[in-house]
Scaffold this active site. Structure first.
Site, mmCIF file in Angstrom:
data_model
loop_
_atom_site.group_PDB
_atom_site.id
_atom_site.type_symbol
_atom_site.label_atom_id
_atom_site.label_comp_id
_atom_site.label_asym_id
_atom_site.label_seq_id
_atom_site.Cartn_x
_atom_site.Cartn_y
_atom_site.Cartn_z
ATOM 1 N N CYS A 274 103.423 58.857 59.230
ATOM 2 C CA CYS A 274 102.373 57.829 59.224
ATOM 3 C C CYS A 274 100.969 58.419 59.360
ATOM 4 C CB CYS A 274 102.635 56.794 60.310
ATOM 5 S SG CYS A 274 102.514 57.394 62.015
ATOM 6 N N HIS A 322 102.026 54.642 65.995
ATOM 7 C CA HIS A 322 102.081 54.390 64.547
ATOM 8 C C HIS A 322 100.693 54.001 64.058
ATOM 9 C CE1 HIS A 322 104.218 53.714 60.797
ATOM 10 N NE2 HIS A 322 103.520 52.610 60.629
ATOM 11 N N HIS A 334 101.196 52.245 54.523
ATOM 12 C CA HIS A 334 101.646 53.128 55.599
ATOM 13 C C HIS A 334 102.969 53.798 55.235
ATOM 14 C CE1 HIS A 334 104.679 50.334 57.877
ATOM 15 N NE2 HIS A 334 104.597 49.950 56.624
#
Length: 360
Positions: A274, A322, A334
């Site tokens: 990510c 994240h 993402h």
């Protein structure tokens, strides 16, 4: 400083540099065997109800979130390793250069001693006293002063260089110890990542194909529910900012990676995690940012979600484990987790911690 000791220290450090690019291999922690689920025969009811599968989905999601947090720790250790390795390389070069400087200074000191020997071992003052020529005497006096200043400067430089060399050696040893500490943390993080991913994959692998299809549908339903609630909350009703030039470049890079697989620790070009995706996207926009989502949250300027514009980064979960890039219309791009590809998703499908702007 003992010259032989310095040389040994430098050689040891330089040789050790060959180890810096090696990655510690850590085996995944063993995952306990889950209790086998009863098999279903043709026409019999499904082994798992939706409620059971929802619990499995939550378990898998938790495992992957823990793996994401461990990935952030691994990535941070990786960055620290690179930095520490660079410091050691610089110090090793400084030690080698310092040794060469000391050798040159000692050669100069030896030349002065040899010059005095050629003059019969008489000190410059005595040689002047033996001169009957006033002009020669004055010229010689000037040379004596220059020689004395040169000798003093030489000894000062030699002493300082020796002190510097001692400092370099001590700093190199300290940096090496730090590097080893970081490498231990990195290996532990890698072990934890492998264990969490293996556990999640094992849970999913024990499902039958139809059950895995139902599980994916439950994932989509949960994401849709969260996104609908987020949009209905009115939090983003006034979000209409336009991307900056660099933000648009970052978005263009990130969206061009759609379809590429998530791989933890990856920074492209074939796969990403990510924060690997977001950091590389902003690097492509000529705005380098921290590598990990936690460091992006800690160091980048924070903004209100109502002021969000494409290119901004949305940080998720309480531990900032994240990150996704806002692209407009309530969506992010993402890299979700292992087993998934870079994709577009609703920005409200996960618990939002906050928003940061790399080019503020």
């Amino acid at each position: 400083m003992n010259r032989r000791h310095c040389a040994t220290a430098a050689i040891t450090l330089v040789c050790a540099l060959a180890l810096l690019t090696s990655t510690g291999q850590a085996m995944a922690a063993p995952v306990p065997e889950p209790s086998p689920a009863p098999s279903s025969s043709a026409g019999s009811p499904p082994r798992y109800s939706n409620a059971d599968l929802e619990k499995v989905r939550e378990q898998i999601d938790t495992l992957y979130r823990k793996a994401g947090a461990a990935t952030d720790a691994y990535n941070l250790a990786e960055e620290q390793t690179k930095k520490q390795s660079g410091e050691i390389v610089k110090l090793a070069k400084a030690i080698v250069d310092g040794q060469a400087s000391i050798a040159a200074l000692k050669d100069r000191a030896g030349a002065q001693a040899r010059e005095q020997y050629r003059n019969g071992g008489l000190p410059p003052g005595a040689q002047l006293a033996l001169s009957n020529d006033p002009k020669l005497f004055l010229d010689g006096l000037n040379k004596v002063r220059q020689s004395q200043q040169a000798s003093k400067s030489l000894m000062t430089e030699l002493t300082q260089t020796q002190e510097d060399l001692e400092t370099y050696t001590q700093d190199a040893s300290a940096n090496w110890e730090k590097l080893e500490t970081i490498r231990v943390k990195q290996a532990k993080a890698k072990k934890k990542i492998n264990a969490q991913i293996k556990a999640a994959e094992k849970l999913e692998s024990q499902l039958e194909e139809k059950e895995r299809d139902r599980l994916r549908q439950l994932e989509r339903n949960a994401a849709d529910k969260a996104q609908t609630a987020w949009l209905s909350s009115g939090t983003v009703k006034d979000v209409s900012g336009e991307a900056s030039e660099s933000g648009a470049a970052a978005v263009a890079f990130a969206t061009a990676q759609i379809g590429k697989p998530y791989v933890w620790g990856a920074e492209g070009p074939g796969s990403y995690d990510c924060s690997g995706l977001t950091s590389q996207a902003w690097l492509a926009a000529k705005r380098p940012i921290p590598r990990t989502s936690q460091e992006q949250w800690r160091l980048l300027p924070r903004i209100d979600i109502q002021d969000m514009r494409p290119g901004d980064l949305i940080i998720y979960h309480a531990d900032a484990s994240h990150v996704g890039m806002y692209v407009g219309d309530g969506l992010i791009v993402h890299a979700p987790r292992p087993g998934r590809n870079v994709t577009l998703a609703g920005a409200g499908t996960m618990k939002i911690l906050g928003v940061v702007r790399p080019d503020k």
